[in-house]
Design a protein around this motif. Structure first.
Motif, PDB file in Angstrom:
ATOM      1  N   ALA A   1       1.132  -0.970  -0.112  1.00 17.50           N
ATOM      2  CA  ALA A   1       0.324   0.366   0.230  1.00 17.50           C
ATOM      3  C   ALA A   1       0.393   1.250   0.440  1.00 17.50           C
ATOM      4  O   ALA A   1       1.413   1.199   0.518  1.00 17.50           O
ATOM      5  CB  ALA A   1      -0.863  -0.254   1.288  1.00 17.50           C
TER       6      ALA A   1
ATOM      7  N   LEU B   1     -10.263  -4.019   0.796  1.00 17.29           N
ATOM      8  CA  LEU B   1      -9.202  -3.967   0.393  1.00 17.29           C
ATOM      9  C   LEU B   1      -8.509  -5.004  -0.338  1.00 17.29           C
ATOM     10  O   LEU B   1      -7.588  -5.460  -0.831  1.00 17.29           O
ATOM     11  CB  LEU B   1      -7.694  -3.926   1.201  1.00 17.29           C
TER      12      LEU B   1
ATOM     13  N   SER C   1      -4.136   3.465   0.398  1.00 16.48           N
ATOM     14  CA  SER C   1      -4.164   2.984  -0.421  1.00 16.48           C
ATOM     15  C   SER C   1      -3.590   1.649  -0.777  1.00 16.48           C
ATOM     16  O   SER C   1      -2.355   2.237  -0.970  1.00 16.48           O
ATOM     17  CB  SER C   1      -4.937   3.813  -1.136  1.00 16.48           C
TER      18      SER C   1
ATOM     19  N   LYS D   1      -9.609   7.506  -2.233  1.00 20.62           N
ATOM     20  CA  LYS D   1     -10.148   5.777  -2.105  1.00 20.62           C
ATOM     21  C   LYS D   1      -9.222   5.155  -0.352  1.00 20.62           C
ATOM     22  O   LYS D   1      -9.448   4.261  -0.625  1.00 20.62           O
ATOM     23  CB  LYS D   1      -9.448   4.648  -3.707  1.00 20.62           C
ATOM     24  N   ALA D   2      -8.318   6.481  -0.155  1.00 24.28           N
ATOM     25  CA  ALA D   2      -7.585   5.719   1.038  1.00 24.28           C
ATOM     26  C   ALA D   2      -8.254   5.564   2.242  1.00 24.28           C
ATOM     27  O   ALA D   2      -9.723   6.284   2.485  1.00 24.28           O
ATOM     28  CB  ALA D   2      -6.380   6.464   1.505  1.00 24.28           C
TER      29      ALA D   2
END
Length: 65
Positions: free
Chosen positions: A10, A64, A23, A30-31
């Motif tokens: 990430a 995730l 992210s 989008k984190a």
């Protein structure tokens, strides 16, 4: 025996004493925030690129995996 841990490569966007915002794509919009109490963070010398090991349920909950 199946492990319930997953490794996520990430980009680190922010970090506090109790959580890390990451992210998979590098897109800050989008984190997601991950509590440090639920994960292990490894940095291989790249300031903003980390490997985060967390329970599979948490990775699924945060989108995730």
């Amino acid at each position: 025996m199946k492990s319930d841990l997953v490794d996520i490569a990430a980009c680190r966007h922010a970090e506090t004493e109790s959580a890390i915002k990451i992210s998979e794509t590098g897109d800050a919009s989008k984190a997601v925030w991950i509590p440090k109490s639920q994960c292990q963070i490894e940095n291989d010398g790249h300031a903003n690129f980390v490997t985060v090991t967390m329970p599979e349920w948490l990775a699924i909950e945060k989108g995730l995996v």
